[in-house]
Design a protein around this motif. Structure first.
Motif, PDB file in Angstrom:
ATOM      1  N   GLU A 348       0.809  -1.218   0.000  1.00 23.84           N
ATOM      2  CA  GLU A 348       0.000   0.000   0.000  1.00 23.84           C
ATOM      3  C   GLU A 348       0.843   1.270   0.000  1.00 23.84           C
ATOM      4  OE1 GLU A 348      -2.379  -3.343   1.527  1.00 23.84           O
ATOM      5  OE2 GLU A 348      -0.398  -2.531   2.048  1.00 23.84           O
ATOM      6  N   LYS A 349       1.985   1.265   0.648  1.00 21.51           N
ATOM      7  CA  LYS A 349       2.784   2.489   0.756  1.00 21.51           C
ATOM      8  C   LYS A 349       3.264   2.962  -0.610  1.00 21.51           C
ATOM      9  CE  LYS A 349       6.367   4.448   3.714  1.00 21.51           C
ATOM     10  NZ  LYS A 349       7.335   4.174   4.800  1.00 21.51           N
ATOM     11  N   ILE A 350       3.808   2.055  -1.394  1.00 16.47           N
ATOM     12  CA  ILE A 350       4.279   2.428  -2.730  1.00 16.47           C
ATOM     13  C   ILE A 350       3.102   2.710  -3.647  1.00 16.47           C
ATOM     14  CG2 ILE A 350       5.483   1.539  -4.764  1.00 16.47           C
ATOM     15  CD1 ILE A 350       7.400   0.114  -2.910  1.00 16.47           C
ATOM     16  N   TYR A 353       1.917   6.198  -3.132  1.00 17.85           N
ATOM     17  CA  TYR A 353       2.799   7.180  -3.768  1.00 17.85           C
ATOM     18  C   TYR A 353       2.456   7.348  -5.246  1.00 17.85           C
ATOM     19  CZ  TYR A 353       6.841   8.820  -6.384  1.00 17.85           C
ATOM     20  OH  TYR A 353       7.647   9.478  -7.282  1.00 17.85           O
ATOM     21  N   PHE A 354       2.310   6.229  -5.961  1.00 17.43           N
ATOM     22  CA  PHE A 354       1.995   6.333  -7.385  1.00 17.43           C
ATOM     23  C   PHE A 354       0.577   6.853  -7.605  1.00 17.43           C
ATOM     24  CE2 PHE A 354       5.629   3.428  -7.804  1.00 17.43           C
ATOM     25  CZ  PHE A 354       6.281   4.036  -8.870  1.00 17.43           C
ATOM     26  N   ALA A 355      -0.347   6.533  -6.694  1.00 14.70           N
ATOM     27  CA  ALA A 355      -1.694   7.092  -6.807  1.00 14.70           C
ATOM     28  C   ALA A 355      -1.657   8.604  -6.638  1.00 14.70           C
ATOM     29  CB  ALA A 355      -2.611   6.460  -5.760  1.00 14.70           C
ATOM     30  N   VAL A 744      10.081  -4.488   0.575  1.00 15.59           N
ATOM     31  CA  VAL A 744       9.099  -5.105   1.465  1.00 15.59           C
ATOM     32  C   VAL A 744       7.791  -4.349   1.351  1.00 15.59           C
ATOM     33  CG1 VAL A 744       8.567  -5.717   3.843  1.00 15.59           C
ATOM     34  CG2 VAL A 744      10.918  -5.814   3.030  1.00 15.59           C
ATOM     35  N   ALA A 745       6.699  -5.092   1.220  1.00 13.84           N
ATOM     36  CA  ALA A 745       5.384  -4.469   1.084  1.00 13.84           C
ATOM     37  C   ALA A 745       4.968  -3.872   2.428  1.00 13.84           C
ATOM     38  CB  ALA A 745       4.366  -5.497   0.600  1.00 13.84           C
ATOM     39  N   GLU A 746       4.954  -2.557   2.507  1.00 15.97           N
ATOM     40  CA  GLU A 746       4.588  -1.870   3.745  1.00 15.97           C
ATOM     41  C   GLU A 746       3.177  -1.324   3.643  1.00 15.97           C
ATOM     42  OE1 GLU A 746       7.649   0.670   5.599  1.00 15.97           O
ATOM     43  OE2 GLU A 746       8.819   0.298   3.790  1.00 15.97           O
ATOM     44  N   ASN A 750      -2.065   6.701   4.563  1.00 17.28           N
ATOM     45  CA  ASN A 750      -2.042   7.915   3.749  1.00 17.28           C
ATOM     46  C   ASN A 750      -0.590   8.193   3.376  1.00 17.28           C
ATOM     47  OD1 ASN A 750      -0.939   9.095   6.179  1.00 17.28           O
ATOM     48  ND2 ASN A 750      -3.043   9.332   6.894  1.00 17.28           N
ATOM     49  N   ILE A 751      -0.347   9.358   2.816  1.00 18.99           N
ATOM     50  CA  ILE A 751       1.012   9.703   2.406  1.00 18.99           C
ATOM     51  C   ILE A 751       1.797  10.336   3.545  1.00 18.99           C
ATOM     52  CG2 ILE A 751       0.355   9.948  -0.004  1.00 18.99           C
ATOM     53  CD1 ILE A 751       0.394  12.979   0.362  1.00 18.99           C
ATOM     54  N   GLY A 752       1.224  10.313   4.750  1.00 16.82           N
ATOM     55  CA  GLY A 752       1.962  10.747   5.922  1.00 16.82           C
ATOM     56  C   GLY A 752       2.080  12.253   6.051  1.00 16.82           C
TER      57      GLY A 752
END
Length: 900
Positions: A348-350, A353-355, A744-746, A750-752
């Motif tokens: 989800e983290k990456i 970012y691309f979203a 690693v899939a983190e 949200n984007i923090g």
């Protein structure tokens, strides 16, 4: 020469419901086990007795194995079937590889280099020197080996299956340790990490607003593309082992957990496992990588990304090939990004970012169109600019005072500022207001998009309920307290103890910012000295220093300091947010100091002829003949075109060069076996390590600041940002799919803190653009002249120029740009213009901020349709866990009655 061996630890079945504290667990030899990994309730680990006994017995059997005392069940002559090359399985063909640890070992160097010195030195002296030179490195190697030994044994105790592979040559040996989590480990830690379990499938929603609009208008959408193997969407709830039968797909143990979930579980174990002393925070694989015990740790890619030479059905492609074919290729620049596939493969983290990058790029399109229209309108009306015509046709009418002590007078007709009108006309004021509204509207709709994706990807409650404490935090926390949200005991660090760390870290950042400002002042003085030298010698090839030369040094200091003196944040999200904010503040000062100086300080304190302002004995720097706004536009053009182009070239070339170097080094080790196809872990080890998303976010967020804060000076900034981001999406996609090891899939909600930074920049842009229009642009002076004197701006140039005082004898009667009388005093026009400027700033800010608050109020953060989905999911989760709730209710009533 190539040698490969494998060791496998297979654990038998049993119950995993036992909680043990590793500090008090004893093995078969009666020795206390050292610290292993912490659990959620206390600084112990959740380990069943069978793993401890198996590991202890195995370690007894291998006490005499001097070659590699870490591993057990050595079987170099194993008769197990060979797994096909490039597979992601152990040699048995069934056990899936979830993670790979890599380290390199060089053989001991011979002492032949000391033989040449034996002729002049005695043998005892030579031996002492050799022993002294090698003892330190040998002790370090032994320490790293002990850490690896203990770390691997603790992984075995936790139930992880291990298999070792080697690639050896005369110069060094590369060890690959393949890790796999069996079913009972996955089930236990899935509940421990509160992974989401599927309850009911539902249709995949369409999140592309443009696609829905085009469908309603019956317009063909070229951006839509059908993708194979699209991940299903489910209503989910927190995983419970006792409710396994109510989850979809639970009967198939091989496919129930996705690969990214398996990676996340194994990495959690790697991050928790202790390899040294807990009080020293010697915990986790990340610390071992920093210490050099391991050279790499990564999950494997799902096969190659290259498409097969023969024709295959799209459904037969692996996940990596699907991403390459439908996303990472340059020919897909106009297609929607497959966000669900990205999330399934990278986490989800990456995916967020691309979203965000795709959403931001799409919103740049209207801003770029309006900015281009404003620029073109200025280009078309440039011929009607009366002040520019007066300057170009003035000849020698306006003799200007020298710009420095050694400079000569010059005629204002030499500059002919037709180009300056492109960036300083009434259209730029409209565009500044438009961009302020655009920035806030963009952020409001991104909040809606972010909430929708967080629910779609089961991350809405991640930060409050599901995120685990950091291993370093748990290892160094002095006490354990109840979590006020979950009610579970967790490591706790008192706020008072953290305060000193936070103050110390903040003071270091402030000191570094002050040092950057000192360097900026030094650069300004340097530019003044070099300018005088150029005018004296006529040599214009001298270059200017830039404060950016110092940024990397201080950036490294911040990173080093943060690693050494961490502020003990509880979760990884809090840690990354705090680190990101501090580094961004530093980078903000570093990147924006020069544009701010040109826009608001350069040429403001120069004084007037005969009474020039000085700094440390040097005359203050003036704006160029075309004005400060032209210099600011030039700087923004260089940043938005030159800097972004260089950055994209670096992103394209550097990973290729690093991968080529890594592949070349590995081929030297493989030697004569290069003709054989390398295995999957060897191919992935050749790739470049993924260093996270900080630099990616930083580049785009700084770009967002440039196109909003200084948009009044350069209306084409959104257009160049749009062109850059179209390339940036494909560059980043290609890096992650083809050139990076699989990260690693983190999970992320949200984007923090980046969103908070974007909000701060959008509000700062309103203030900066108001001051830019009021004090740097000629918009208000022209407006005042039209109101008081001439609507056609005839005589405006003479209106803005003052005469040098009679006491200025060097060049009498020369002109300079100011509203002063012949004695150098400010005229009434200056004070009237100052009142107009201040009134414009107040009116501009209040109107814009009121409209921004109205937009914030009208656009809800969570769509109404999403609220219904959340209620539906909570209802299904309540039904699935109804038995647990009834049991809790009965126990609660029983305890209440007993107390009564």
């Amino acid at each position: 020469m190539l040698r490969k061996g494998s060791e496998l630890l297979l654990a038998t079945g049993g119950d995993r419901e036992v909680l043990l504290d590793l500090d008090y667990v004893t093995g078969n030899r009666g020795e206390p086990q050292t610290t292993d990994s912490y659990g959620s309730l206390q600084n112990g680990g959740f380990i069943p007795p069978r793993y401890l006994s198996a590991a202890a017995a195995s370690s007894d059997d291998n006490d005499d194995d001097e070659d590699d005392p870490i591993y057990i069940h050595c079987d170099k002559t194993s008769s197990r079937p060979e797994q096909p090359l490039g597979g992601n399985y152990f040699r048995d063909g069934r056990t899936k590889i979830d993670f790979v640890l890599v380290w390199e070992v060089k053989p001991r160097k011979h002492r032949s280099r000391w033989r040449g010195q034996s002729e002049t030195s005695g043998p005892e002296e030579v031996g002492a020197r050799a022993e002294e030179g090698s003892s330190r490195s040998e002790r370090r190697k032994a320490q790293l080996a002990r850490w690896r030994n203990k770390f691997t044994q603790n992984l075995q105790n936790a139930g992880i299956l291990l298999e070792k592979e080697e690639t050896a040559s005369e110069k060094k040996t590369i060890h690959y340790l393949n890790l796999s989590a069996p079913w009972d480990v996955l089930v236990y830690y899935a509940e421990e990490l509160i992974l989401r379990a599927p309850l009911q499938a539902q249709p995949n929603p369409n999140f592309n607003t443009s696609d829905r609009i085009l469908r309603k208008l019956y317009i063909p959408n070229l951006m839509v593309e059908s993708l194979p193997n699209r991940p299903l969407d489910y209503y989910t709830c927190a995983f419970r082992k006792s409710k396994m039968e109510k989850f979809l797909g639970c009967e198939n143990h091989d496919t129930y957990f996705t690969n990214t979930q398996r990676h996340r579980i194994v990495y959690e174990l790697l991050a928790r496992t202790v390899y040294g002393k807990r009080k020293r925070a010697e915990v986790g694989v990340a610390r071992l990588l920093n210490e050099g015990a391991y050279t790499a740790a990564f999950p494997l890619h799902e096969g190659p990304f290259e498409l097969p030479e023969y024709e295959v059905h799209p459904d037969e492609l692996n996940q990596r090939q699907v991403l390459f074919r439908y996303w990472a290729r340059w020919s897909k620049w106009y297609k929607y990004q497959p966000l669900d596939h990205i999330r399934e493969y990278f986490g989800e983290k990456i995916a967020l970012y691309f979203a965000w990058l795709g959403f931001y790029t799409a919103w740049l399109l209207p801003a770029a169109v309006v900015g281009a229209f404003v620029f073109v309108s200025g280009l078309m009306s440039m011929g009607t600019n009366t002040p520019a015509k007066e300057i170009c046709n003035s000849g020698g009418s306006y003799l200007m005072c020298p710009l420095c002590k050694t400079c000569k007078p010059w005629n204002i007709s030499d500059i002919c500022p037709m180009v300056g009108y492109l960036f300083d006309h009434p259209g730029t004021v409209f565009f500044s207001v438009f961009m302020s509204f655009w920035a806030v509207t963009f952020l409001e709709y991104w909040k809606r998009k972010m909430a929708t994706l967080a629910h779609h990807w089961d991350c809405m409650d991640f930060q409050e309920e599901e995120e685990r404490p950091r291993p370093e935090f748990a290892a160094m926390a002095p006490s354990i307290e109840y979590n006020p949200v979950t009610g579970v005991k967790e490591p706790y660090f008192p706020e008072r103890a953290r305060l000193s760390r936070m103050l110390t870290g903040s003071m270091v950042i402030i000191i570094m910012l002050c040092v950057v400002m000192i360097f900026l002042v030094s650069v300004i003085m340097y530019r003044g000295i070099v300018s005088v030298m150029m005018y004296r010698t006529g040599n214009f090839s001298l270059t200017f220093m830039d404060s950016y030369l110092f940024k990397y040094f201080f950036y490294c200091l911040i990173c080093l300091f943060w690693d050494v003196w961490t502020e003990m944040h509880r979760t990884q999200t809090q840690y990354e947010d705090a680190f990101t904010f501090k580094v961004f503040v530093f980078q903000f000062v570093n990147f924006y100091s020069s544009p701010f100086y040109v826009a608001f300080f350069k040429g403001r304190f120069v004084g007037y002829p005969g009474h020039y302002g000085t700094l440390l004995g040097m005359r203050n720097e003036e704006c160029g003949p075309g004005g400060c706004l032209i210099e600011l536009a030039e700087q923004l053009f260089i940043i938005m075109v030159g800097k972004q182009l260089i950055s994209n070239v670096q992103e394209f070339v550097i990973p290729y060069v690093k991968a080529w170097q890594q592949k070349r080094a590995l081929n030297k080790v493989r030697g004569t076996q290069n003709s054989q196809e390398p295995r999957r872990w060897e191919e992935d080890y050749q790739l470049v390590e993924c260093e996270g998303l900080f630099e990616e976010y930083l580049e785009i967020v700084l770009q967002f600041g440039f196109i909003t804060i200084f948009v009044a000076a350069f209306p084409l900034a959104p257009l160049f940002a749009l062109l850059n981001n179209w390339a940036e999406v494909r560059l980043d996609a290609h890096k992650f799919v083809c050139e990076y090891r699989r990260p690693v899939a983190e999970r992320a909600q949200n984007i923090g803190v980046w969103f908070n930074i974007l909000e701060a920049l959008s509000h700062l842009s309103v203030i900066v653009n108001a001051f830019l229009i009021a004090f740097t642009s000629d918009f208000l002076p022209r407006l005042l002249y039209q109101y008081k004197f001439d609507n056609d701006l005839n005589g405006y140039v003479n209106f803005t120029l003052a005469y040098a005082p009679p006491s200025y004898t060097s060049h009498p009667m020369c002109r300079y740009k100011a509203f002063r009388d012949n004695n150098g005093n400010y005229t009434l026009i200056y004070w009237e213009l100052l009142a107009v400027r201040l009134g414009f700033i107040i009116a501009f800010e209040h109107v814009v901020f009121i409209v921004l608050r109205a937009i914030d109020w009208m656009v809800p953060d969570v769509p109404e349709s999403l609220g219904l989905k959340v209620k539906r999911e909570r209802y299904l989760a309540k039904q699935a866990l109804a038995d647990n709730q009834e049991a809790l209710l009965v126990s609660h009533r029983g305890s209440a009655s007993s107390q009564g």
